[in-house]
Scaffold this motif. Structure first.
Motif, PDB file in Angstrom:
ATOM      1  N   LYS A  17      32.521  31.674  46.359  1.00 15.39           N
ATOM      2  CA  LYS A  17      32.714  31.458  47.799  1.00 15.39           C
ATOM      3  C   LYS A  17      32.371  32.684  48.633  1.00 15.39           C
ATOM      4  O   LYS A  17      31.641  32.578  49.610  1.00 15.39           O
ATOM      5  CB  LYS A  17      34.182  31.123  48.122  1.00 15.39           C
ATOM      6  N   THR A  35      39.715  35.171  53.905  1.00 11.15           N
ATOM      7  CA  THR A  35      41.173  35.030  54.079  1.00 11.15           C
ATOM      8  C   THR A  35      41.942  35.439  52.826  1.00 11.15           C
ATOM      9  O   THR A  35      43.094  35.842  52.910  1.00 11.15           O
ATOM     10  CB  THR A  35      41.563  33.589  54.476  1.00 11.15           C
ATOM     11  N   GLY A  36      41.297  35.368  51.663  1.00 17.41           N
ATOM     12  CA  GLY A  36      41.948  35.804  50.420  1.00 17.41           C
ATOM     13  C   GLY A  36      42.333  37.277  50.536  1.00 17.41           C
ATOM     14  O   GLY A  36      43.379  37.704  50.035  1.00 17.41           O
ATOM     15  N   TYR A  39      45.749  37.658  52.126  1.00 20.30           N
ATOM     16  CA  TYR A  39      46.858  37.409  51.189  1.00 20.30           C
ATOM     17  C   TYR A  39      46.969  38.561  50.184  1.00 20.30           C
ATOM     18  O   TYR A  39      48.063  38.954  49.781  1.00 20.30           O
ATOM     19  CB  TYR A  39      46.671  36.069  50.460  1.00 20.30           C
ATOM     20  N   ARG A  40      45.832  39.110  49.798  1.00 18.89           N
ATOM     21  CA  ARG A  40      45.845  40.239  48.865  1.00 18.89           C
ATOM     22  C   ARG A  40      46.478  41.471  49.522  1.00 18.89           C
ATOM     23  O   ARG A  40      47.225  42.214  48.881  1.00 18.89           O
ATOM     24  CB  ARG A  40      44.415  40.570  48.421  1.00 18.89           C
ATOM     25  N   ARG A  91      41.901  44.646  45.182  1.00 19.82           N
ATOM     26  CA  ARG A  91      41.193  43.938  44.086  1.00 19.82           C
ATOM     27  C   ARG A  91      41.763  44.317  42.724  1.00 19.82           C
ATOM     28  O   ARG A  91      41.196  43.942  41.689  1.00 19.82           O
ATOM     29  CB  ARG A  91      39.687  44.273  44.092  1.00 19.82           C
ATOM     30  N   SER A 100      48.983  34.812  43.954  1.00 14.52           N
ATOM     31  CA  SER A 100      49.295  33.374  44.046  1.00 14.52           C
ATOM     32  C   SER A 100      50.777  33.134  44.318  1.00 14.52           C
ATOM     33  O   SER A 100      51.137  32.143  44.949  1.00 14.52           O
ATOM     34  CB  SER A 100      48.915  32.648  42.765  1.00 14.52           C
ATOM     35  N   ALA A 103      51.175  33.843  48.056  1.00 17.05           N
ATOM     36  CA  ALA A 103      50.478  32.835  48.876  1.00 17.05           C
ATOM     37  C   ALA A 103      51.172  31.470  48.838  1.00 17.05           C
ATOM     38  O   ALA A 103      50.795  30.566  49.574  1.00 17.05           O
ATOM     39  CB  ALA A 103      49.029  32.702  48.410  1.00 17.05           C
ATOM     40  N   ARG A 109      52.461  31.605  55.077  1.00 17.92           N
ATOM     41  CA  ARG A 109      51.160  30.951  55.292  1.00 17.92           C
ATOM     42  C   ARG A 109      50.989  30.569  56.761  1.00 17.92           C
ATOM     43  O   ARG A 109      49.909  30.682  57.315  1.00 17.92           O
ATOM     44  CB  ARG A 109      51.017  29.694  54.415  1.00 17.92           C
ATOM     45  N   GLY A 129      38.342  30.530  51.837  1.00 13.64           N
ATOM     46  CA  GLY A 129      39.716  30.564  51.342  1.00 13.64           C
ATOM     47  C   GLY A 129      40.035  29.358  50.502  1.00 13.64           C
ATOM     48  O   GLY A 129      39.203  28.894  49.702  1.00 13.64           O
ATOM     49  N   ARG A 130      41.277  28.852  50.668  1.00 10.47           N
ATOM     50  CA  ARG A 130      41.712  27.690  49.889  1.00 10.47           C
ATOM     51  C   ARG A 130      42.078  26.508  50.788  1.00 10.47           C
ATOM     52  O   ARG A 130      42.049  25.370  50.363  1.00 10.47           O
ATOM     53  CB  ARG A 130      42.961  28.037  49.060  1.00 10.47           C
ATOM     54  N   ASP A 131      42.478  26.834  52.043  1.00  7.14           N
ATOM     55  CA  ASP A 131      43.000  25.794  52.945  1.00  7.14           C
ATOM     56  C   ASP A 131      42.280  25.814  54.289  1.00  7.14           C
ATOM     57  O   ASP A 131      42.824  25.364  55.287  1.00  7.14           O
ATOM     58  CB  ASP A 131      44.498  26.046  53.190  1.00  7.14           C
ATOM     59  N   ILE A 132      41.096  26.374  54.338  1.00  2.57           N
ATOM     60  CA  ILE A 132      40.420  26.560  55.637  1.00  2.57           C
ATOM     61  C   ILE A 132      40.039  25.196  56.240  1.00  2.57           C
ATOM     62  O   ILE A 132      40.318  24.934  57.400  1.00  2.57           O
ATOM     63  CB  ILE A 132      39.188  27.498  55.507  1.00  2.57           C
ATOM     64  N   ARG A 180      45.483  30.640  37.757  1.00  4.84           N
ATOM     65  CA  ARG A 180      45.447  30.779  39.216  1.00  4.84           C
ATOM     66  C   ARG A 180      45.052  29.432  39.851  1.00  4.84           C
ATOM     67  O   ARG A 180      45.629  29.024  40.852  1.00  4.84           O
ATOM     68  CB  ARG A 180      44.462  31.884  39.610  1.00  4.84           C
ATOM     69  N   ARG A 187      50.870  24.212  44.226  1.00  6.01           N
ATOM     70  CA  ARG A 187      51.928  24.656  45.136  1.00  6.01           C
ATOM     71  C   ARG A 187      52.152  23.601  46.219  1.00  6.01           C
ATOM     72  O   ARG A 187      51.247  22.826  46.550  1.00  6.01           O
ATOM     73  CB  ARG A 187      51.571  26.018  45.754  1.00  6.01           C
TER      74      ARG A 187
HETATM   75  O1   DC Z   1      39.899  34.301  47.124  1.00  4.91           O
HETATM   76  P1   DC Z   1      40.836  35.311  46.476  1.00  4.91           P
HETATM   77  O2   DC Z   1      40.818  35.307  44.978  1.00  4.91           O
HETATM   78  O3   DC Z   1      40.665  36.693  47.026  1.00  4.91           O
HETATM   79  O4   DC Z   1      42.282  34.808  46.927  1.00  4.91           O
HETATM   80  C1   DC Z   1      43.444  35.465  46.546  1.00  4.91           C
HETATM   81  C2   DC Z   1      44.620  34.491  46.457  1.00  4.91           C
HETATM   82  O5   DC Z   1      45.042  34.112  47.760  1.00  4.91           O
HETATM   83  C3   DC Z   1      44.396  33.223  45.669  1.00  4.91           C
HETATM   84  O6   DC Z   1      45.228  33.188  44.536  1.00  4.91           O
HETATM   85  C4   DC Z   1      44.788  32.102  46.571  1.00  4.91           C
HETATM   86  C5   DC Z   1      45.285  32.738  47.823  1.00  4.91           C
HETATM   87  N1   DC Z   1      44.653  32.204  49.021  1.00  4.91           N
HETATM   88  C6   DC Z   1      45.276  31.174  49.662  1.00  4.91           C
HETATM   89  O7   DC Z   1      46.284  30.676  49.181  1.00  4.91           O
HETATM   90  N2   DC Z   1      44.762  30.683  50.822  1.00  4.91           N
HETATM   91  C7   DC Z   1      43.649  31.206  51.350  1.00  4.91           C
HETATM   92  N3   DC Z   1      43.177  30.716  52.505  1.00  4.91           N
HETATM   93  C8   DC Z   1      42.979  32.263  50.679  1.00  4.91           C
HETATM   94  C9   DC Z   1      43.506  32.734  49.499  1.00  4.91           C
END
Ligand code: DC
Length: 224
Positions: A17, A35-36, A39-40, A91, A100, A103, A109, A129-132, A180, A187
């Protein structure tokens, strides 16, 4: 004149991604938001301060008093946490293994989504990200959900780490990625799922160039 659009790219860990989102933003002259990294960054701060990562209330309060900035630079996007650069630190294996858990907290969130909405409000943005597509840029003109097999994603992460001088075991990487995926997908708060209107791209047997071309074509169709 071409229209400025919002592009949402979601998918599991190591699906490619960020490489693709970065490249798309560059080609279009758009802003890229990883966006990850946000959260990191909060996970990194919580670890430094020895805060219990299960304690959602404490973590949300911590986020309220934390500034996270993403800035473009010649070496890619750089991340600032309360004005300190933490691009590399976020990282680390410790952050990767813990993020995780952080997040998964619903209130944390909510605050992250508000910040991301603010970043995306003027369009001309590529956010990954995951929820964009499902919770942040819900009206994005282009939503993409990218994935690849666990084996392929572990292989890519292995090569990426090798380039950065980090030696890893591919079997362990596969286990970590699968874990992960499981935590992010199962979740309760905004789990990783494809938005109904997202276009699914399986990148297992595609090169970066092929995926990038496909996404640019989809973007251009939506910019008219
Ligand atoms: O994309 P990444 O591996 O850098 O993301 C790190 C963590 O953040 C991943 O375990 C899921 C979470 N995350 C999330 O829950 N929602 C997002 N929009 C982006 C990442």
């Amino acid at each position: 004149m071409t229209k400025q659009i919002q592009i949402a790219i979601d998918g599991p860990a190591a699906a490619g991604k960020s490489t693709i989102a970065k490249k798309t933003a560059e080609l279009l002259g758009y802003t890229y938001v990883d966006t990850g990294a946000m959260y990191r960054a909060i996970t990194y701060k919580a670890i430094q301060l020895n805060i219990d990562l299960q304690d959602g209330e404490k973590l949300t309060k911590l986020l309220d008093e934390t500034s996270i900035e993403l800035k473009p630079s010649s070496r890619g996007q750089i991340v600032f946490l309360d004005s300190e650069e933490v691009t590399e630190e976020i990282r680390s294996e410790q952050v990767t293994a813990s993020v995780s858990i952080v997040a998964a907290h619903a209130n944390l969130r909510k605050e992250m989504v508000l910040r991301q909405l603010e970043m995306g409000k003027n369009g001309a943005i590529v956010m990954d990200g995951r929820d964009i597509g499902t919770h942040v840029l819900t009206n994005a003109e282009l939503k993409v959900f990218m994935s690849a097999s666990v084996e392929e994603r572990a292989k890519r992460r292995f090569l990426e780490n090798q380039k950065r001088g980090i030696s890893t075991n591919i079997e362990i990487l596969m286990k970590e990625i699968a874990l992960r995926d499981k935590m992010d997908s199962e979740r309760e708060a905004s789990p990783l799922i494809k938005a109904e209107d997202a276009i699914f791209i399986d990148t297992t047997s595609l090169t970066i160039e092929q995926v990038s071309e496909k996404i640019m074509q989809l973007a251009k169709e939506r910019m008219i």
